[in-house]
Design an enzyme around this catalytic site. Structure first.
Site, PDB file in Angstrom:
ATOM      1  N   ASN A  86     -12.037   1.545 -11.941  1.00 29.57           N
ATOM      2  CA  ASN A  86     -12.828   1.189 -10.772  1.00 29.57           C
ATOM      3  C   ASN A  86     -13.405   2.442 -10.073  1.00 29.57           C
ATOM      4  O   ASN A  86     -12.666   3.233  -9.503  1.00 29.57           O
ATOM      5  CB  ASN A  86     -11.904   0.412  -9.817  1.00 29.57           C
ATOM      6  CG  ASN A  86     -12.654  -0.197  -8.666  1.00 29.57           C
ATOM      7  OD1 ASN A  86     -13.540   0.427  -8.120  1.00 29.57           O
ATOM      8  ND2 ASN A  86     -12.275  -1.407  -8.313  1.00 29.57           N
ATOM      9  N   ASP A 123      -1.849  -1.913  -8.208  1.00 25.97           N
ATOM     10  CA  ASP A 123      -2.039  -3.303  -8.578  1.00 25.97           C
ATOM     11  C   ASP A 123      -1.926  -4.144  -7.313  1.00 25.97           C
ATOM     12  O   ASP A 123      -1.062  -3.888  -6.477  1.00 25.97           O
ATOM     13  CB  ASP A 123      -0.982  -3.739  -9.602  1.00 25.97           C
ATOM     14  CG  ASP A 123      -1.512  -4.864 -10.464  1.00 25.97           C
ATOM     15  OD1 ASP A 123      -2.489  -4.634 -11.192  1.00 25.97           O
ATOM     16  OD2 ASP A 123      -0.987  -5.989 -10.382  1.00 25.97           O
ATOM     17  N   PHE A 172     -14.909  -7.415  -0.661  1.00 27.64           N
ATOM     18  CA  PHE A 172     -14.993  -8.028  -1.987  1.00 27.64           C
ATOM     19  C   PHE A 172     -13.860  -9.047  -2.131  1.00 27.64           C
ATOM     20  O   PHE A 172     -13.038  -9.234  -1.231  1.00 27.64           O
ATOM     21  CB  PHE A 172     -14.906  -6.949  -3.082  1.00 27.64           C
ATOM     22  CG  PHE A 172     -13.537  -6.335  -3.222  1.00 27.64           C
ATOM     23  CD1 PHE A 172     -13.068  -5.422  -2.303  1.00 27.64           C
ATOM     24  CD2 PHE A 172     -12.692  -6.710  -4.268  1.00 27.64           C
ATOM     25  CE1 PHE A 172     -11.798  -4.862  -2.414  1.00 27.64           C
ATOM     26  CE2 PHE A 172     -11.420  -6.157  -4.405  1.00 27.64           C
ATOM     27  CZ  PHE A 172     -10.978  -5.236  -3.471  1.00 27.64           C
ATOM     28  N   GLY A 173     -13.804  -9.662  -3.293  1.00 31.83           N
ATOM     29  CA  GLY A 173     -12.710 -10.593  -3.602  1.00 31.83           C
ATOM     30  C   GLY A 173     -12.545 -11.676  -2.544  1.00 31.83           C
ATOM     31  O   GLY A 173     -13.525 -12.310  -2.113  1.00 31.83           O
ATOM     32  N   ASP A 218     -11.848 -11.431   0.533  1.00 32.05           N
ATOM     33  CA  ASP A 218     -12.051 -10.970   1.917  1.00 32.05           C
ATOM     34  C   ASP A 218     -12.669 -12.021   2.846  1.00 32.05           C
ATOM     35  O   ASP A 218     -12.232 -12.139   3.997  1.00 32.05           O
ATOM     36  CB  ASP A 218     -12.922  -9.698   1.933  1.00 32.05           C
ATOM     37  CG  ASP A 218     -12.111  -8.454   1.624  1.00 32.05           C
ATOM     38  OD1 ASP A 218     -10.868  -8.537   1.604  1.00 32.05           O
ATOM     39  OD2 ASP A 218     -12.721  -7.394   1.400  1.00 32.05           O
ATOM     40  N   LYS A 272     -11.058  -2.155   8.032  1.00 31.45           N
ATOM     41  CA  LYS A 272     -10.210  -2.869   7.066  1.00 31.45           C
ATOM     42  C   LYS A 272      -9.166  -1.915   6.476  1.00 31.45           C
ATOM     43  O   LYS A 272      -7.984  -2.249   6.394  1.00 31.45           O
ATOM     44  CB  LYS A 272     -11.073  -3.478   5.947  1.00 31.45           C
ATOM     45  CG  LYS A 272     -10.245  -4.155   4.861  1.00 31.45           C
ATOM     46  CD  LYS A 272     -11.052  -4.599   3.648  1.00 31.45           C
ATOM     47  CE  LYS A 272     -10.142  -4.928   2.485  1.00 31.45           C
ATOM     48  NZ  LYS A 272     -10.826  -5.197   1.226  1.00 31.45           N
ATOM     49  N   HIS A 306      -3.527  -3.828   2.986  1.00 30.78           N
ATOM     50  CA  HIS A 306      -2.506  -3.598   1.970  1.00 30.78           C
ATOM     51  C   HIS A 306      -2.731  -2.286   1.218  1.00 30.78           C
ATOM     52  O   HIS A 306      -1.865  -1.448   1.119  1.00 30.78           O
ATOM     53  CB  HIS A 306      -2.517  -4.795   1.005  1.00 30.78           C
ATOM     54  CG  HIS A 306      -3.909  -5.207   0.583  1.00 30.78           C
ATOM     55  ND1 HIS A 306      -4.841  -5.638   1.496  1.00 30.78           N
ATOM     56  CD2 HIS A 306      -4.538  -5.219  -0.608  1.00 30.78           C
ATOM     57  CE1 HIS A 306      -5.967  -5.900   0.863  1.00 30.78           C
ATOM     58  NE2 HIS A 306      -5.818  -5.649  -0.410  1.00 30.78           N
ATOM     59  N   ARG A 307      -3.978  -2.115   0.702  1.00 32.16           N
ATOM     60  CA  ARG A 307      -4.265  -0.918  -0.093  1.00 32.16           C
ATOM     61  C   ARG A 307      -4.223   0.337   0.778  1.00 32.16           C
ATOM     62  O   ARG A 307      -3.700   1.375   0.383  1.00 32.16           O
ATOM     63  CB  ARG A 307      -5.626  -1.040  -0.786  1.00 32.16           C
ATOM     64  CG  ARG A 307      -5.782  -0.096  -1.963  1.00 32.16           C
ATOM     65  CD  ARG A 307      -7.059  -0.319  -2.768  1.00 32.16           C
ATOM     66  NE  ARG A 307      -7.922  -1.321  -2.220  1.00 32.16           N
ATOM     67  CZ  ARG A 307      -7.912  -2.604  -2.584  1.00 32.16           C
ATOM     68  NH1 ARG A 307      -7.109  -3.017  -3.520  1.00 32.16           N
ATOM     69  NH2 ARG A 307      -8.724  -3.478  -1.998  1.00 32.16           N
TER      70      ARG A 307
HETATM   71  P1  IMP Z   1      -6.717  -5.090  -8.249  1.00 34.14           P
HETATM   72  O1  IMP Z   1      -5.323  -5.051  -8.789  1.00 34.14           O
HETATM   73  O2  IMP Z   1      -6.930  -4.096  -7.132  1.00 34.14           O
HETATM   74  O3  IMP Z   1      -7.762  -5.010  -9.316  1.00 34.14           O
HETATM   75  O4  IMP Z   1      -6.905  -6.501  -7.540  1.00 34.14           O
HETATM   76  C1  IMP Z   1      -6.790  -7.727  -8.254  1.00 34.14           C
HETATM   77  C2  IMP Z   1      -7.611  -8.808  -7.565  1.00 34.14           C
HETATM   78  O5  IMP Z   1      -7.071  -9.074  -6.255  1.00 34.14           O
HETATM   79  C3  IMP Z   1      -9.072  -8.444  -7.308  1.00 34.14           C
HETATM   80  O6  IMP Z   1      -9.875  -8.759  -8.413  1.00 34.14           O
HETATM   81  C4  IMP Z   1      -9.421  -9.327  -6.113  1.00 34.14           C
HETATM   82  O7  IMP Z   1      -9.709 -10.645  -6.511  1.00 34.14           O
HETATM   83  C5  IMP Z   1      -8.117  -9.355  -5.336  1.00 34.14           C
HETATM   84  N1  IMP Z   1      -8.119  -8.296  -4.308  1.00 34.14           N
HETATM   85  C6  IMP Z   1      -7.520  -7.083  -4.407  1.00 34.14           C
HETATM   86  N2  IMP Z   1      -7.700  -6.378  -3.279  1.00 34.14           N
HETATM   87  C7  IMP Z   1      -8.455  -7.154  -2.461  1.00 34.14           C
HETATM   88  C8  IMP Z   1      -8.976  -6.958  -1.158  1.00 34.14           C
HETATM   89  O8  IMP Z   1      -8.807  -5.904  -0.492  1.00 34.14           O
HETATM   90  N3  IMP Z   1      -9.692  -7.981  -0.641  1.00 34.14           N
HETATM   91  C9  IMP Z   1      -9.895  -9.142  -1.307  1.00 34.14           C
HETATM   92  N4  IMP Z   1      -9.456  -9.368  -2.536  1.00 34.14           N
HETATM   93  C10 IMP Z   1      -8.724  -8.376  -3.116  1.00 34.14           C
END
Ligand code: IMP
Length: 190
Positions: free
Chosen positions: A9, A67, A147-148, A150, A170, A175-176
């Site tokens: 990413n 993850d 994204f996702g 949100d 945000k 979380h991140r």
């Molecule tokens: P990844 O492990 O960071 O790739 O996240 C896996 C999936 O979780 C992503 O494809 C999103 O669908 C969802 N996701 C992860 N982080 C976020 C966020 O900060 N906002 C919304 N969806 C998230």
């Protein structure tokens, strides 16, 4: 210091390079011509470990992975590890629609995002950093940022969804953001 981040990413790579400055050289999986690492674990923790361990064993260099999953209480913590492909297509729109459908008529809409960062130091010792944000899934999409999931996730104590917040706001509560700050504090204190 050289670090490998087990991700393709470009946004995540940009973010971490920015946060670490030029004392660190961070390579992504694309820079190493690595193929996607299969996420065969049953939990977010396992998938994070699998990716970081695979890279450490292959390169014997300091490395980390992240993850993330969205866990909805009433759905037994689904979509969890299936967050990216909940509806099968891998399309965000479909994932959101399926989640809203599965919650029709539900009063309990409690949810949380969880990020696990696993870091292997150059000696092969590993450390885990967790970030969790609690909130709820609202009835319909609001906002266009992020994204996702949100647009349907409203963190507790806030009137806006993640998609209605500027990215820096945000990141302060996400979380991140939480997991990343724990990891970075640990790294720079060494
Ligand atoms: P990844 O492990 O960071 O790739 O996240 C896996 C999936 O979780 C992503 O494809 C999103 O669908 C969802 N996701 C992860 N982080 C976020 C966020 O900060 N906002 C919304 N969806 C998230």
């Amino acid at each position: 210091m050289e670090l490998i981040f087990a991700t393709y990413n470009p946004h995540k790579l940009y973010e971490i390079r920015n946060a670490l400055g030029n004392k660190y050289t961070v390579q992504g999986l694309g820079d190493l011509n690595e193929k996607e690492i299969p996420e065969t674990g049953n939990t977010i923790e396992e998938n994070s470990l699998i990716k970081a361990e695979y890279i450490f064993k292959k390169y014997q260099k300091a490395c980390f992975s992240d993850d993330t999953g969205l866990e909805v209480s009433i759905l037994n913590n689904e979509p969890g590890i299936f967050s990216a492909r909940y509806a099968g297509s891998g399309k965000t729109e479909d994932n959101i629609n399926l989640l809203l459908k599965n919650l029709i008529g539900q009063k309990n809409r409690k949810a949380r995002f969880k990020t696990i960062i696993t870091f292997f130091n150059e000696n092969g010792k590993h450390f885990v950093f967790e970030g969790i944000v609690h909130g709820k899934i609202i009835l319909e999409k609001k906002g266009t940022e992020g994204f996702g999931y949100d647009p349907i996730f409203k963190p507790n104590g806030y009137r806006e969804t993640f998609a209605q917040m500027p990215l820096d706001e945000k990141n302060k509560i996400s979380h991140r953001g939480i997991a990343l700050r724990k990891f970075l504090n640990n790294l720079v204190s060494k």
